[in-house]
Motif scaffolding. Sequence first.
Motif, PDB file in Angstrom:
ATOM      1  N   ILE A   1       0.837  -1.209   0.000  1.00 15.85           N
ATOM      2  CA  ILE A   1       0.000   0.000   0.000  1.00 15.85           C
ATOM      3  C   ILE A   1       0.867   1.254   0.000  1.00 15.85           C
ATOM      4  CG2 ILE A   1      -1.633   1.334   1.386  1.00 15.85           C
ATOM      5  CD1 ILE A   1      -2.751  -1.366   2.403  1.00 15.85           C
ATOM      6  N   ARG A   2       1.878   1.287   0.869  1.00 17.63           N
ATOM      7  CA  ARG A   2       2.758   2.450   0.941  1.00 17.63           C
ATOM      8  C   ARG A   2       3.453   2.711  -0.392  1.00 17.63           C
ATOM      9  NH1 ARG A   2       5.946   1.629   6.730  1.00 17.63           N
ATOM     10  NH2 ARG A   2       4.507   2.833   8.011  1.00 17.63           N
ATOM     11  N   ARG A   3       3.958   1.652  -1.004  1.00 15.74           N
ATOM     12  CA  ARG A   3       4.661   1.798  -2.280  1.00 15.74           C
ATOM     13  C   ARG A   3       3.723   2.395  -3.339  1.00 15.74           C
ATOM     14  NH1 ARG A   3       9.079   2.939  -3.435  1.00 15.74           N
ATOM     15  NH2 ARG A   3       7.885   4.545  -4.484  1.00 15.74           N
ATOM     16  N   THR A   4       2.475   1.956  -3.333  1.00 12.11           N
ATOM     17  CA  THR A   4       1.505   2.416  -4.328  1.00 12.11           C
ATOM     18  C   THR A   4       1.128   3.871  -4.104  1.00 12.11           C
ATOM     19  OG1 THR A   4       0.642   0.154  -4.468  1.00 12.11           O
ATOM     20  CG2 THR A   4      -0.722   1.912  -5.382  1.00 12.11           C
ATOM     21  N   THR A   5       0.927   4.280  -2.849  1.00  8.98           N
ATOM     22  CA  THR A   5       0.543   5.670  -2.605  1.00  8.98           C
ATOM     23  C   THR A   5       1.668   6.642  -2.960  1.00  8.98           C
ATOM     24  OG1 THR A   5       1.177   5.429  -0.260  1.00  8.98           O
ATOM     25  CG2 THR A   5      -1.151   5.111  -0.821  1.00  8.98           C
ATOM     26  N   VAL A   6       2.918   6.193  -2.858  1.00  7.73           N
ATOM     27  CA  VAL A   6       4.028   7.031  -3.302  1.00  7.73           C
ATOM     28  C   VAL A   6       3.923   7.289  -4.796  1.00  7.73           C
ATOM     29  CG1 VAL A   6       6.534   7.106  -3.651  1.00  7.73           C
ATOM     30  CG2 VAL A   6       5.606   6.383  -1.446  1.00  7.73           C
ATOM     31  N   GLU A   7       3.566   6.261  -5.553  1.00  6.03           N
ATOM     32  CA  GLU A   7       3.416   6.432  -7.005  1.00  6.03           C
ATOM     33  C   GLU A   7       2.239   7.335  -7.347  1.00  6.03           C
ATOM     34  OE1 GLU A   7       5.686   5.361  -9.253  1.00  6.03           O
ATOM     35  OE2 GLU A   7       6.680   4.947  -7.341  1.00  6.03           O
ATOM     36  N   PHE A   8       1.163   7.251  -6.568  1.00  2.00           N
ATOM     37  CA  PHE A   8       0.033   8.151  -6.800  1.00  2.00           C
ATOM     38  C   PHE A   8       0.479   9.608  -6.734  1.00  2.00           C
ATOM     39  CE2 PHE A   8      -3.147   4.859  -4.939  1.00  2.00           C
ATOM     40  CZ  PHE A   8      -3.271   4.273  -6.175  1.00  2.00           C
ATOM     41  N   VAL A   9       1.289   9.915  -5.735  1.00  6.89           N
ATOM     42  CA  VAL A   9       1.719  11.299  -5.534  1.00  6.89           C
ATOM     43  C   VAL A   9       2.765  11.716  -6.562  1.00  6.89           C
ATOM     44  CG1 VAL A   9       2.840  12.898  -3.935  1.00  6.89           C
ATOM     45  CG2 VAL A   9       1.181  11.246  -3.074  1.00  6.89           C
ATOM     46  N   ASP A  10       3.761  10.865  -6.779  1.00  5.70           N
ATOM     47  CA  ASP A  10       4.910  11.252  -7.598  1.00  5.70           C
ATOM     48  C   ASP A  10       4.607  11.288  -9.091  1.00  5.70           C
ATOM     49  OD1 ASP A  10       6.341  11.460  -5.310  1.00  5.70           O
ATOM     50  OD2 ASP A  10       7.513   9.633  -5.575  1.00  5.70           O
ATOM     51  N   THR A  11       3.763  10.373  -9.578  1.00  4.82           N
ATOM     52  CA  THR A  11       3.572  10.277 -11.037  1.00  4.82           C
ATOM     53  C   THR A  11       2.118  10.228 -11.476  1.00  4.82           C
ATOM     54  OG1 THR A  11       3.770   7.853 -10.934  1.00  4.82           O
ATOM     55  CG2 THR A  11       5.795   9.105 -11.365  1.00  4.82           C
ATOM     56  N   LEU A  12       1.313   9.373 -10.882  1.00  2.00           N
ATOM     57  CA  LEU A  12      -0.011   9.095 -11.445  1.00  2.00           C
ATOM     58  C   LEU A  12      -1.009  10.227 -11.225  1.00  2.00           C
ATOM     59  CD1 LEU A  12      -0.325   5.325 -10.470  1.00  2.00           C
ATOM     60  CD2 LEU A  12       0.334   6.307 -12.672  1.00  2.00           C
ATOM     61  N   GLY A  13      -0.888  10.953 -10.122  1.00  2.00           N
ATOM     62  CA  GLY A  13      -1.852  11.999  -9.823  1.00  2.00           C
ATOM     63  C   GLY A  13      -1.468  13.359 -10.339  1.00  2.00           C
ATOM     64  N   ARG A  14      -0.542  13.411 -11.287  1.00  2.00           N
ATOM     65  CA  ARG A  14      -0.116  14.695 -11.873  1.00  2.00           C
ATOM     66  C   ARG A  14       0.360  14.444 -13.298  1.00  2.00           C
ATOM     67  NH1 ARG A  14       5.273  15.572  -8.213  1.00  2.00           N
ATOM     68  NH2 ARG A  14       5.157  17.643  -9.154  1.00  2.00           N
TER      69      ARG A  14
END
Length: 365
Positions: A155-168
């Motif tokens: 979960i932690r690894r995935t939320t990092v990707e949400f912030v760094d790449t997928l949500g922008r």
Amino acid sequence: MLDPVIAFFERIFHAIGRGVGVVVSVLLWPFVTVAGWFGERGFMIKAIVGGVLVIFLGLYGYFFWQSQVWTGFDPEYPSKREVIAATPGTELGGGKCAPSAMVAATADLIDFNVNENAWISSMILYKSGFFGIDWDHTPFFDNKAAFQRGVNQAIRRTTVEFVDTLGRVRGTSQVDGNLQDARGALQFDEYTWYFGVNPFGPKTPTPSFYRSAIADLETFNTRLANCEAIYDARADNLIQFIDRIAADVGSTSAILRDRSENYNGGWFDTRADDRFWFSYGQLYGYYGILKATRDDFRDVVVQRNLAQLWDEMDEQLSAALKIQPFIISNGNESGWIMPTHLATMGFYVLRFRSNLVEMRAILDR
């Protein structure tokens, strides 16, 4: 002729009996002493001590129940999730857009960890250990805690990707506030109870932070469904996510290998179970998240012909999650009495990582 032999064995068994009696008496001595002291006290002392004892037994009963009952546990849970038949952010008409399956799957996993089940690692009796010994260093009560921490790692690894790449957009636009809050909450320490000594004083417990992350992820998905947020499902973002998962499980594989090679005590290795269940939980989390990733990146999967390889990866993860031994054994790989569950789990982790590396190579062509 047989009398001396019989007498010899009688002496041995008598000695064993006396030894067992001494051990039992030593173990029971504190309880007998306390019972004698308790019987000589007055009513008020008995009432206070009795109340404390009832609370103590109640806490241990609750702890035992929560650590042994795995509510909602289902290795095939990803196949039962509702499929969203559109890339996130795609307009569906009527002012609505497609939400993200990855965000929904991540929120569901957090809910499974802290709402459907109690978060074991921050419970006071888990923190207090077994007569001062960390539960992770015993064969008792730590399997579910290790499993939950493994799921949380995914979960932690995935939320990092949400912030760094997928949500922008291409990593250059403004960071999404809801995703950033979710990531921050999930980075919180996994062991915090309502009170602590460093620093000294009351604290917000770990599950409260994780529950706030659920709300942030759901808010983001609602905004995305209302076409008010960004989700950038491009091939290069998928490559980066796969790279980081491969590095994550590669680290777990190294931990399993080290434990398997250097501490193979069979059924007597008290750390084997938490190593096994952490890696199991990690695969459990990534299985559902990657199923959702395939939905979110459906266009990329079709364009790069990844369907067959992704199917193989799903089959391997499903096969790994079928390994559920009652007692974890860390036997020698060449042994024939005690199994080697850590080496078996390590094999599946490496197969999973190999699939990720192959998928990344295809995406990078």
